[in-house]
Design an enzyme around this catalytic site. Structure first.
Site: not given
Length: 380
Positions: A72-73, A152, A182, A202, A204, A240, A328
């Site tokens: 996400g970042t 979030n 989120q 994202s 995770h 890669t 965060c």
């Protein structure tokens, strides 16, 4: 029952066993570089293309509009910085909100240092902005609007479709970005319905691996690379490819898509159960955010009887993992910028709010135990 009751899914989710299995196999078998011309490389190129199709389908997009990123970042940084830089000759004004994730706020701060002007829309006590605020903020030099889909920390959902539909009617070219990290995998998202040009996700946050995500870039929106290197990602992102993470993410998406409606309803029911048990208890609390229009897995609560840092320690000692806000921002002494924006710097909620974020593996039995522990800590 598990030793730990995990209620911090907004920070990260446990990986789905199926995703772990796919990644474990890929680490052993799929070691070929997807840019190589030999069979091992070509096999992985096909797998990446298939994963990209799965990603695109999950948000109603075309595979060519998906840029696979490290999460996400990176997706937020690419969406904001490169869009602003590319369209700077048309204007240097950006619109966002005061409650965005740091992955949005910090790139915006960087752009301000480079001569861009950002209007941060204030939110009400529910954590929402309105379409009218966006309309009033748009100027002839506005080139980009960035509003998160769901917050979030408090779970409030923003009027993304309304904003997207309005911007779509304008003759003035304005790119519209939403940080959907989120929300992705929790509620259904469709880029055509939302009328967004850029959307960040994202893995995770939805039972996939850390370090992988994607950015949706509407076809026709030209933005340069954030990472310069080889010609990967259709020459839009050098580096890669992380094959095991891509395949693990793709597996997590498949699982999410197969059970999306039932999982969303389960989380909503579990959230309602949590709130009902609290209402029936002797615990003094208030709810932060817009309960009627919020993500189904996030509950932000203010407990006047105990500071949030002390509550986190007490609950952790009793086997409950939760947070005081965004992971965060953990370890900082600064108050939550989201709560400050909603209530002001002196509000009781600033130091007495904790966030419970649910997951599909949580049970009613766990929620009952958590409420009993809250009652024990705050009342007895």
């Amino acid at each position: 029952m598990k030793d730990t009751i995990y209620l911090d899914h907004a920070a990260t989710t446990p990986m789905a066993p199926e995703a772990i299995e796919v990644m474990t196999q890929a680490l052993t078998e799929n070691y070929g570089n997807a840019s190589s011309v030999h069979q091992l490389g070509k096999k992985n190129r096909v797998l990446i293309d298939y994963a990209r199709e799965t990603m695109a389908k999950s948000i109603g997009a075309d595979p060519i509009e998906i840029v696979i990123t490290s999460g996400g970042t990176e997706s937020d940084n690419m969406a904001l910085i490169k869009t602003a830089e590319y369209y700077a000759d048309q204007g240097k004004h950006i619109i966002s909100t005061s409650v965005e994730h740091p992955a949005v706020l910090n790139p915006l701060s960087y752009l301000e240092s480079k001569g861009f002007e950002v209007t941060y829309l204030p939110v009400d006590e529910k954590g929402r902005i309105t379409l009218e605020q966006v309309k009033e903020a748009i100027r002839p030099d506005t080139i980009l609007v960035s509003v998160m889909y769901g917050n979030n920390e408090v779970g409030t959902i923003m009027p993304i479709q309304e904003i997207g539909e309005y911007i779509d009617t304008l003759e003035q070219p304005i790119a519209f970005h939403t940080d959907a990290v989120q929300a992705y995998g929790v509620v259904p998202l469709d880029v055509e319905t939302l009328k967004v040009d850029l959307l960040s996700v994202s893995a995770h946050k939805m039972h996939g691996p850390k370090g992988i995500g994607f950015l949706y870039v509407r076809e026709g929106l030209s933005i340069p690379n954030l990472l310069l290197g080889g010609g990967q990602e259709n020459e839009r992102r050098g580096g890669t490819e992380n094959i095991p993470a891509i395949l693990g993410f793709e597996q997590a998406i498949q699982l999410s898509e197969a059970h999306q409606a039932e999982n969303e309803q389960y989380l909503a029911d579990l959230k309602q159960k949590f709130i009902q048990l609290l209402a029936d208890s002797e615990v003094e609390y208030s709810i932060n955010g817009d309960l009627d229009n919020s993500l189904p897995h996030i509950i932000s609560l203010n407990f006047p009887a105990l500071r949030s840092d002390l509550m986190l320690i007490q609950m952790d000692l009793r086997g409950v993992a939760m947070s005081a806000g965004s992971a965060c921002s953990a370890g900082t002494i600064e108050p939550s910028h989201v709560l400050v924006a909603m209530f002001g710097e002196e509000a009781n909620e600033i130091d007495h709010t904790v966030r419970f974020s649910l997951g599909i593996e949580n049970t009613e039995e766990e929620i009952e135990k958590v409420v009993a522990l809250l009652e024990d800590i705050t009342v007895k």
